[in-house]
Motif scaffolding. Structure first.
Motif, PDB file in Angstrom:
ATOM      1  N   TYR A 191       0.810  -1.219   0.000  1.00 48.71           N
ATOM      2  CA  TYR A 191       0.000   0.000   0.000  1.00 48.71           C
ATOM      3  C   TYR A 191       0.843   1.269   0.000  1.00 48.71           C
ATOM      4  CZ  TYR A 191      -4.309  -2.616   0.825  1.00 48.71           C
ATOM      5  OH  TYR A 191      -5.392  -3.454   0.703  1.00 48.71           O
ATOM      6  N   MET A 192       2.173   1.127   0.089  1.00 48.81           N
ATOM      7  CA  MET A 192       3.056   2.290   0.069  1.00 48.81           C
ATOM      8  C   MET A 192       3.337   2.780  -1.353  1.00 48.81           C
ATOM      9  SD  MET A 192       3.755   2.936   3.262  1.00 48.81           S
ATOM     10  CE  MET A 192       2.071   2.390   3.609  1.00 48.81           C
ATOM     11  N   ARG A 193       3.113   1.938  -2.322  1.00 50.85           N
ATOM     12  CA  ARG A 193       3.453   2.285  -3.709  1.00 50.85           C
ATOM     13  C   ARG A 193       2.701   3.532  -4.161  1.00 50.85           C
ATOM     14  NH1 ARG A 193       6.078  -0.560  -7.342  1.00 50.85           N
ATOM     15  NH2 ARG A 193       5.871  -2.481  -6.098  1.00 50.85           N
ATOM     16  N   GLY A 194       3.424   4.431  -4.807  1.00 50.07           N
ATOM     17  CA  GLY A 194       2.840   5.638  -5.369  1.00 50.07           C
ATOM     18  C   GLY A 194       2.696   6.793  -4.401  1.00 50.07           C
ATOM     19  N   ARG A 195       3.040   6.586  -3.121  1.00 53.23           N
ATOM     20  CA  ARG A 195       2.869   7.644  -2.132  1.00 53.23           C
ATOM     21  C   ARG A 195       4.173   8.412  -1.910  1.00 53.23           C
ATOM     22  NH1 ARG A 195       0.029   5.180   3.137  1.00 53.23           N
ATOM     23  NH2 ARG A 195      -0.101   7.408   3.614  1.00 53.23           N
ATOM     24  N   THR A 196       4.056   9.651  -1.469  1.00 52.88           N
ATOM     25  CA  THR A 196       5.193  10.426  -0.981  1.00 52.88           C
ATOM     26  C   THR A 196       4.872  10.790   0.464  1.00 52.88           C
ATOM     27  OG1 THR A 196       5.655  11.342  -3.163  1.00 52.88           O
ATOM     28  CG2 THR A 196       6.597  12.486  -1.263  1.00 52.88           C
ATOM     29  N   LEU A 197       5.718  10.348   1.388  1.00 52.40           N
ATOM     30  CA  LEU A 197       5.417  10.447   2.808  1.00 52.40           C
ATOM     31  C   LEU A 197       6.203  11.603   3.414  1.00 52.40           C
ATOM     32  CD1 LEU A 197       5.630   6.607   3.477  1.00 52.40           C
ATOM     33  CD2 LEU A 197       3.576   7.963   2.971  1.00 52.40           C
ATOM     34  N   ASN A 198       5.534  12.744   3.560  1.00 52.73           N
ATOM     35  CA  ASN A 198       6.161  13.945   4.101  1.00 52.73           C
ATOM     36  C   ASN A 198       5.908  14.078   5.603  1.00 52.73           C
ATOM     37  OD1 ASN A 198       7.124  14.942   1.542  1.00 52.73           O
ATOM     38  ND2 ASN A 198       5.044  15.626   1.082  1.00 52.73           N
ATOM     39  N   ASN A 199       6.866  14.694   6.296  1.00 54.98           N
ATOM     40  CA  ASN A 199       6.737  15.023   7.721  1.00 54.98           C
ATOM     41  C   ASN A 199       6.223  13.849   8.537  1.00 54.98           C
ATOM     42  OD1 ASN A 199       7.035  16.896   9.848  1.00 54.98           O
ATOM     43  ND2 ASN A 199       4.846  17.354   9.819  1.00 54.98           N
ATOM     44  N   SER A 200       6.765  12.680   8.264  1.00 52.77           N
ATOM     45  CA  SER A 200       6.313  11.448   8.920  1.00 52.77           C
ATOM     46  C   SER A 200       7.509  10.666   9.429  1.00 52.77           C
ATOM     47  CB  SER A 200       5.514  10.576   7.948  1.00 52.77           C
ATOM     48  OG  SER A 200       4.399  11.256   7.422  1.00 52.77           O
ATOM     49  N   VAL A 201       7.233   9.765  10.350  1.00 51.57           N
ATOM     50  CA  VAL A 201       8.221   8.757  10.723  1.00 51.57           C
ATOM     51  C   VAL A 201       7.632   7.418  10.314  1.00 51.57           C
ATOM     52  CG1 VAL A 201       7.342   8.719  13.110  1.00 51.57           C
ATOM     53  CG2 VAL A 201       9.573   7.739  12.593  1.00 51.57           C
ATOM     54  N   ILE A 202       8.399   6.671   9.523  1.00 52.23           N
ATOM     55  CA  ILE A 202       7.881   5.451   8.906  1.00 52.23           C
ATOM     56  C   ILE A 202       8.730   4.268   9.350  1.00 52.23           C
ATOM     57  CG2 ILE A 202       7.226   4.362   6.741  1.00 52.23           C
ATOM     58  CD1 ILE A 202       8.248   7.885   6.363  1.00 52.23           C
ATOM     59  N   ILE A 203       8.094   3.216   9.821  1.00 53.50           N
ATOM     60  CA  ILE A 203       8.795   2.012  10.250  1.00 53.50           C
ATOM     61  C   ILE A 203       8.433   0.864   9.319  1.00 53.50           C
ATOM     62  CG2 ILE A 203       9.054   0.277  12.062  1.00 53.50           C
ATOM     63  CD1 ILE A 203       8.513   2.437  14.111  1.00 53.50           C
ATOM     64  N   LEU A 204       9.457   0.217   8.786  1.00 54.40           N
ATOM     65  CA  LEU A 204       9.274  -1.017   8.023  1.00 54.40           C
ATOM     66  C   LEU A 204       9.826  -2.152   8.881  1.00 54.40           C
ATOM     67  CD1 LEU A 204       8.764  -2.850   5.593  1.00 54.40           C
ATOM     68  CD2 LEU A 204      10.943  -2.082   4.633  1.00 54.40           C
ATOM     69  N   ASP A 205       8.943  -2.999   9.373  1.00 57.75           N
ATOM     70  CA  ASP A 205       9.330  -4.143  10.195  1.00 57.75           C
ATOM     71  C   ASP A 205       9.421  -5.387   9.316  1.00 57.75           C
ATOM     72  OD1 ASP A 205       9.952  -5.413  12.625  1.00 57.75           O
ATOM     73  OD2 ASP A 205       7.879  -6.049  12.891  1.00 57.75           O
ATOM     74  N   GLU A 206      10.174  -6.382   9.785  1.00 53.33           N
ATOM     75  CA  GLU A 206      10.377  -7.618   9.020  1.00 53.33           C
ATOM     76  C   GLU A 206      10.969  -7.305   7.647  1.00 53.33           C
ATOM     77  OE1 GLU A 206       9.778 -10.908  10.074  1.00 53.33           O
ATOM     78  OE2 GLU A 206       9.516 -10.001  12.041  1.00 53.33           O
ATOM     79  N   GLY A 207      11.895  -6.360   7.611  1.00 55.93           N
ATOM     80  CA  GLY A 207      12.475  -5.918   6.342  1.00 55.93           C
ATOM     81  C   GLY A 207      13.204  -7.004   5.580  1.00 55.93           C
ATOM     82  N   GLN A 208      13.616  -8.069   6.289  1.00 55.52           N
ATOM     83  CA  GLN A 208      14.319  -9.161   5.595  1.00 55.52           C
ATOM     84  C   GLN A 208      13.419  -9.873   4.601  1.00 55.52           C
ATOM     85  OE1 GLN A 208      13.234  -9.397   8.700  1.00 55.52           O
ATOM     86  NE2 GLN A 208      12.213 -11.361   8.963  1.00 55.52           N
ATOM     87  N   ASN A 209      12.106  -9.705   4.735  1.00 57.92           N
ATOM     88  CA  ASN A 209      11.163 -10.379   3.834  1.00 57.92           C
ATOM     89  C   ASN A 209      10.687  -9.497   2.691  1.00 57.92           C
ATOM     90  OD1 ASN A 209      11.181 -12.905   5.088  1.00 57.92           O
ATOM     91  ND2 ASN A 209       9.641 -12.279   6.585  1.00 57.92           N
ATOM     92  N   THR A 210      11.387  -8.405   2.448  1.00 60.64           N
ATOM     93  CA  THR A 210      11.135  -7.619   1.244  1.00 60.64           C
ATOM     94  C   THR A 210      12.035  -8.126   0.123  1.00 60.64           C
ATOM     95  OG1 THR A 210      12.822  -5.961   1.798  1.00 60.64           O
ATOM     96  CG2 THR A 210      10.575  -5.546   2.582  1.00 60.64           C
TER      97      THR A 210
END
Length: 312
Positions: A214-233
């Protein structure tokens, strides 16, 4: 000589503080270098030295805070608190989340270094075994940033790696389908903030949880973003995620490279990113080991056994 006394809320809490056969109390006494006395629901030291009194107050207050927050293993709590108190260099890295249960102190030097990195760098990639605090500390620092209005939004995401079943065939609506994947992130938030507060923040949009797609196509401004389980990307997913970063945003990526669940021969996007981005100054990287596992003593032993097997 005047005693310095701290009143403990009830007998059950006092029992947790003291430990079986006063085993925890003996550790506290060894650390302070003076006897600790129990009278009813009071703990006291017959010591006039203000340094000893301050240490005693700090230790008991921290232990009571941990117990109040749901900690039940008194031995682990006391060992952690004494470890922090004996290394004052860890104290400046405590995370104070507005409205949270308590200040969160790093329990190891690596955890303190990690928190410092989360504060200073725009992008941090952290790998390590289960129980090392990589996701929990990232969530806590992200909540601090969002709730102190340094960032307008906290976004938490995970890749949906399916084991034989398509997400579309799972029962329930979208939220119910995603709950098993995102539940660990809610658990981390609810160990820092009351559940009702988390629910309210989600409903108001301050906290957003979503699968990575669901992140595709977005630009995330003024945010803190956490990607967990990154090894499975995959490599493609990781590139897509990293390029979502907008102005005045931070990204924290966590994962365990020994727990990759991707189909055979698919390279982990996290492993690839660690090698590709290591020379970029604004990016921080941290690797935890078994020595940083704080979840339970047995977990540390299990992780160490697997690490030793890999080296043989």
């Amino acid at each position: 000589m005047d005693s310095y006394t701290i009143v403990v809320p009830d007998a059950g809490v006092l029992s947790c503080v003291c430990g079986t056969n006063d085993s925890n109390l003996k550790l506290i006494e060894e650390h302070l270098g003076v006897p600790v006395f129990t009278r009813g629901n009071e703990l006291s030291v017959d010591e006039e030295d203000p340094v000893v009194r301050e240490k005693f107050r700090f230790i008991i207050d921290r232990i009571l805070d941990e117990i109040k927050d749901g900690g039940e293993n008194g031995a682990d709590i006391v060992a952690s608190v004494l470890n922090t108190e004996s290394r004052p260099s860890l104290a400046p890295y405590a995370i104070a989340v507005p409205g949270g249960f308590r200040k969160l102190y790093p329990r190891t030097e690596n955890q303190a270094c990690y928190i410092g990195m989360l504060r200073k760098r725009e992008l941090v990639l952290c790998t390590g075994p289960a129980g090392s605090g990589k996701t929990f500390l990232a969530v806590a620092e992200a909540l601090r940033l969002a709730l102190s209005h340094n960032k307008s939004k906290l976004i938490l995401t995970r890749p949906v790696v399916e084991a034989g079943e398509s997400l579309g065939y799972l029962p329930g609506d979208l939220e119910q389908k995603l709950n098993p994947y995102l539940r660990p992130l809610y658990d981390a938030m609810e160990s820092v903030l009351p559940r009702e507060t988390v629910r309210r923040l989600v409903e108001s949009g301050v906290i957003e949880t979503a699968p990575l797609a669901y992140m595709r196509g977005r630009t995330l401004n003024n945010s803190v973003i956490i990607l967990d389980e990154g090894q499975n990307t995959t490599r493609e997913q990781m590139k897509m995620f990293l390029t979502r970063m907008g102005e005045n945003s931070k990204m924290f990526i966590t994962g365990d490279v020994t727990q990759i669940d991707l189909p055979h021969r698919r390279e982990s996007g996290l492993v690839h990113a660690l090698g590709l981005l290591k020379s970029i100054e604004e990016i921080g990287t941290m690797t935890f080991t078994a020595e940083d596992v704080v979840r339970a003593p047995l977990v540390k032993k299990i992780v160490r056994a697997y690490e030793n097997e890999k080296q043989e």
